[in-house]
Design an enzyme around this catalytic site. Structure first.
Site, PDB file in Angstrom:
ATOM      1  N   HIS A 124     -36.676  61.362  56.536  1.00 20.64           N
ATOM      2  CA  HIS A 124     -36.515  60.045  55.914  1.00 20.64           C
ATOM      3  C   HIS A 124     -35.003  59.823  55.725  1.00 20.64           C
ATOM      4  O   HIS A 124     -34.256  60.790  55.511  1.00 20.64           O
ATOM      5  CB  HIS A 124     -37.219  60.079  54.555  1.00 20.64           C
ATOM      6  CG  HIS A 124     -37.323  58.771  53.854  1.00 20.64           C
ATOM      7  ND1 HIS A 124     -36.295  58.250  53.116  1.00 20.64           N
ATOM      8  CD2 HIS A 124     -38.342  57.884  53.769  1.00 20.64           C
ATOM      9  CE1 HIS A 124     -36.681  57.093  52.593  1.00 20.64           C
ATOM     10  NE2 HIS A 124     -37.916  56.841  52.971  1.00 20.64           N
TER      11      HIS A 124
ATOM     12  N   ASP B 266     -37.952  68.209  50.782  1.00 19.12           N
ATOM     13  CA  ASP B 266     -38.332  66.855  50.378  1.00 19.12           C
ATOM     14  C   ASP B 266     -39.859  66.823  50.318  1.00 19.12           C
ATOM     15  O   ASP B 266     -40.530  66.788  51.346  1.00 19.12           O
ATOM     16  CB  ASP B 266     -37.784  65.855  51.408  1.00 19.12           C
ATOM     17  CG  ASP B 266     -38.309  64.435  51.182  1.00 19.12           C
ATOM     18  OD1 ASP B 266     -39.178  64.245  50.308  1.00 19.12           O
ATOM     19  OD2 ASP B 266     -37.853  63.527  51.894  1.00 19.12           O
TER      20      ASP B 266
ATOM     21  N   GLN C 269     -43.936  63.466  50.411  1.00 19.73           N
ATOM     22  CA  GLN C 269     -45.236  63.223  51.049  1.00 19.73           C
ATOM     23  C   GLN C 269     -46.147  64.445  51.021  1.00 19.73           C
ATOM     24  O   GLN C 269     -47.226  64.408  51.611  1.00 19.73           O
ATOM     25  CB  GLN C 269     -45.029  62.768  52.505  1.00 19.73           C
ATOM     26  CG  GLN C 269     -44.252  61.484  52.660  1.00 19.73           C
ATOM     27  CD  GLN C 269     -44.975  60.253  52.094  1.00 19.73           C
ATOM     28  OE1 GLN C 269     -46.167  60.295  51.800  1.00 19.73           O
ATOM     29  NE2 GLN C 269     -44.247  59.166  51.922  1.00 19.73           N
TER      30      GLN C 269
ATOM     31  N   LYS D 184     -45.386  57.968  44.067  1.00 16.83           N
ATOM     32  CA  LYS D 184     -46.223  58.317  45.228  1.00 16.83           C
ATOM     33  C   LYS D 184     -47.374  59.239  44.819  1.00 16.83           C
ATOM     34  O   LYS D 184     -48.224  59.571  45.630  1.00 16.83           O
ATOM     35  CB  LYS D 184     -45.373  58.986  46.305  1.00 16.83           C
ATOM     36  CG  LYS D 184     -44.390  58.013  46.959  1.00 16.83           C
ATOM     37  CD  LYS D 184     -43.678  58.662  48.113  1.00 16.83           C
ATOM     38  CE  LYS D 184     -42.417  57.935  48.515  1.00 16.83           C
ATOM     39  NZ  LYS D 184     -42.659  56.737  49.326  1.00 16.83           N
TER      40      LYS D 184
ATOM     41  N   CYS E 296     -38.071  53.935  57.460  1.00 19.59           N
ATOM     42  CA  CYS E 296     -36.863  54.641  56.975  1.00 19.59           C
ATOM     43  C   CYS E 296     -36.640  55.949  57.727  1.00 19.59           C
ATOM     44  O   CYS E 296     -36.249  56.965  57.129  1.00 19.59           O
ATOM     45  CB  CYS E 296     -36.930  54.919  55.473  1.00 19.59           C
ATOM     46  SG  CYS E 296     -36.981  53.438  54.493  1.00 19.59           S
TER      47      CYS E 296
HETATM   48  N1  PMP Z   1     -38.696  61.172  51.555  1.00 21.17           N
HETATM   49  C1  PMP Z   1     -39.860  60.819  52.098  1.00 21.17           C
HETATM   50  C2  PMP Z   1     -40.495  61.765  53.084  1.00 21.17           C
HETATM   51  C3  PMP Z   1     -40.459  59.618  51.757  1.00 21.17           C
HETATM   52  O1  PMP Z   1     -41.621  59.277  52.313  1.00 21.17           O
HETATM   53  C4  PMP Z   1     -39.823  58.762  50.834  1.00 21.17           C
HETATM   54  C5  PMP Z   1     -40.436  57.416  50.459  1.00 21.17           C
HETATM   55  N2  PMP Z   1     -40.894  56.673  51.534  1.00 21.17           N
HETATM   56  C6  PMP Z   1     -38.625  59.184  50.272  1.00 21.17           C
HETATM   57  C7  PMP Z   1     -38.087  60.381  50.648  1.00 21.17           C
HETATM   58  C8  PMP Z   1     -37.904  58.344  49.266  1.00 21.17           C
HETATM   59  O2  PMP Z   1     -38.652  58.246  48.105  1.00 21.17           O
HETATM   60  P1  PMP Z   1     -38.228  57.243  46.941  1.00 21.17           P
HETATM   61  O3  PMP Z   1     -38.022  55.919  47.594  1.00 21.17           O
HETATM   62  O4  PMP Z   1     -39.393  57.262  46.011  1.00 21.17           O
HETATM   63  O5  PMP Z   1     -36.993  57.784  46.326  1.00 21.17           O
END
Ligand code: PMP
Length: 408
Positions: free
Chosen positions: A122, A199, A202, A225, A367
C-alpha cells in the site's frame, strides 16, 4: 454457533437501502461497518465520564484514564503482546508506518542505508520511506511479486546487504488478498539481525495475529478496518525497540520534564503519544476487539474463507473474468479480498453500474500503483468481505456483474 442473521442485527446500517435496493456492502477492505456495541461504548463515555486523560486528579479524569488504559490492555491481549507498554495508539496504520519510518530512520539509518519493502505494498508503506529517502538519502529495495501476485520471498536473501537496516512488508495485500509469508520473511531478516515491520491493516481484521508467534518487531493496524471507529489505530513495537526509538512528535503527554535547557521523555508507549489521545476512540476500539473476540477470530476466519471460496467459484462462471492474485485453488494463501477485471470493461464503469444495483465495491488502483504497474493495468474491481457478509450477497454480486456484462 456463527449465526449470521443475528450478527447482522448488530450492524443496523446493513439493512438500509441504496437507490431503493438493499445495500450489499463489499468494500470492507476500505472500512468496515460498526456494531452497536462500539457506538454505545463511545456514546456512553461521552455521556458519562468524558474528561481528559492522564492529567486530572478528579474522578472523571481517572475514570476516562482507566478506560483508555484498559483499552490498551485489550489490544495487548488481542495481539498477544508481552506488555501493554508495547502498544502505542496512533491515528491508524498510516500514522504507525510514518512513525516507524521517521523515528527508525532518524535513530538508526544513515545515507546509503537500505530498507526493503515489497512490490505489493500500500502507498502508506512506500511513501513514508521515500520521504526518508529524500531527507536522509536512504535507499528503498523491493521484493518482487510473481505473476500470481505472491511475493518472491526467495529473492529476499539476495536483496539483503550489510547496509540493510529494516524490512517493512504487508501481511495481506489490500489489492489481491494474498497472504504473505511474513513468518518466513521475519526468520530470514532476523538471521541477519534486521528488524521487521509488518503492515497488519488487512490481516488483523481477518485472522488471529499473534505478535510473539510471528516475532515481528513492529505491527501496524487501523481500528476502522476491524469494526472500530475511524481515527484510531495501533503500533505494536517490541519494548526494546520502542525504548531505543527517538520520539515522533513532541508535545504534552510524551514528556517527563521540560525546561528550555533540556527535556526528558516519558517511557513508551507515552513517549510516542504526544497530545491528547483519542481516548474515546480507544474505548470504541476495545469494544470492537471484544466483539470480534466474542465471535471468535477462528470462526470469523472460517466464515470469510468459505465465503471467499464460494465467491471465487461463482465468479469463475462470468465470461471474460480475470483475477489478480487469486484463483480457485489458491484460497489457502488468500484472504477475504477478490480483485478482478471483466473483458475490457473499465473497472470504473463496472463499479458505477454495480453501485446502481446497491452493490458497493471498490475500483481503481487501491493505493498500490506500483502493483498496478507490475500487472500493466490501471486498476481493478475489488470485492472484500467481512464477518457479516452472506452467500446471498455474493450471489447478488455475481448476478450484478452478469447484468453489466450483458449490457456491454
Ligand atoms: N496498509 C494497507 C494494506 C491498507 O489496506 C490500508 C488501508 N487501505 C492502509 C495501509 C492504510 O490504512 P489507514 O488508511 O487506515 O491508515
Amino acid at each position: 454457533m456463527y449465526n449470521i442473521s443475528q450478527i447482522r442485527e448488530d450492524f443496523p446500517i446493513l439493512s438500509r437501502t441504496v437507490y431503493g435496493k438493499p445495500l450489499v456492502y463489499l468494500d470492507n477492505a476500505a472500512t468496515t461497518q460498526k456494531p452497536l456495541c462500539v457506538l454505545d461504548a463511545m456514546r456512553g463515555e461521552y455521556l458519562s465520564v468524558n474528561a481528559n486523560v492522564h492529567r486530572g486528579v478528579h474522578w472523571m479524569s481517572q475514570q476516562a484514564t482507566d478506560l483508555h488504559e484498559a483499552a490498551r490492555e485489550t489490544v495487548r491481549r488481542f495481539v498477544n503482546a508481552k506488555s501493554a507498554a508495547e502498544v502505542v495508539f496512533t491515528r491508524g496504520t498510516t500514522e504507525s508506518l510514518n512513525l516507524v519510518a521517521s523515528s527508525f530512520a532518524e535513530g538508526f539509518m544513515r545515507e546509503g542505508d537500505e530498507v526493503i519493502v515489497s512490490a505489493a505494498e500500500h502507498h502508506s508503506n512506500i511513501v513514508p520511506w521515500q520521504l526518508q529517502a529524500q531527507r536522509r538519502g536512504i535507499v528503498l529495495k523491493v521484493i518482487p511479486v510473481d505473476d500470481g501476485g505472491m511475493l518472491q520471498t526467495g529473492r529476499l536473501e539476495s536483496l539483503i546487504t550489510p547496509r540493510t537496516k529494516i524490512v517493512s512488508v504487508g501481511h495481506v495485500s489490500n489489492v489481491m488478498g494474498t497472504i504473505n509469508p511474513v513468518r518466513e520473511i521475519i526468520s530470514i531478516a532476523h538471521a541477519h539481525g534486521i528488524p521487521v515491520m509488518v503492515d497488519g491493516a488487512q490481516s488483523v481484521p481477518h485472522f488471529r495475529v499473534d505478535v510473539q508467534e510471528l516475532d515481528c518487531d513492529f505491527l501496524a493496524f487501523s481500528g476502522h478496518k476491524v469494526y472500530g471507529p475511524t481515527g484510531i489505530g495501533v503500533l505494536y513495537g517490541k519494548e526494546e525497540w520502542l525504548d531505543r526509538l527517538p520520539p515522533y512528535q513532541g508535545g504534552g503527554e510524551m514528556i517527563e520534564r521540560v525546561s528550555f535547557e533540556k527535556t526528558t521523555f516519558e517511557r513508551p508507549p507515552l513517549k510516542f503519544e504526544a497530545g491528547t489521545p483519542d481516548y474515546v476512540g480507544t474505548h470504541g476500539l476495545a469494544a470492537a476487539l471484544d466483539y470480534v473476540s466474542a465471535l471468535g477470530m477462528d470462526n470469523i476466519e472460517a466464515h470469510e474463507q468459505a465465503l471467499t471460496r464460494y465467491a471465487l467459484e461463482q465468479l469463475c462462471s462470468v465470461p471474460g473474468i480475470r483475477f489478480f492474485g487469486c484463483s480457485p485453488g489458491t484460497e489457502a494463501r488468500h484472504d477475504a479480498v477478490i480483485s478482478f477485471l471483466v473483458g475490457n470493461i473499465h473497472p470504473m464503469d463496472l463499479g458505477t453500474l454495480l453501485d446502481q444495483l446497491g452493490i458497493a465495491v471498490r475500483t481503481g488502483h487501491h493505493c498500490a500503483q506500483p502493483l498496478m504497474d507490475r500487472f500493466g493495468i490501471p486498476g481493478t474491481v475489488r470485492a472484500s468481505f467481512a464477518l457479516y457478509n452472506t452467500k446471498e450477497e455474493v450471489d447478488m454480486l455475481v448476478e450484478g456483474i452478469r447484468r453489466v456484462v450483458a449490457m456491454f
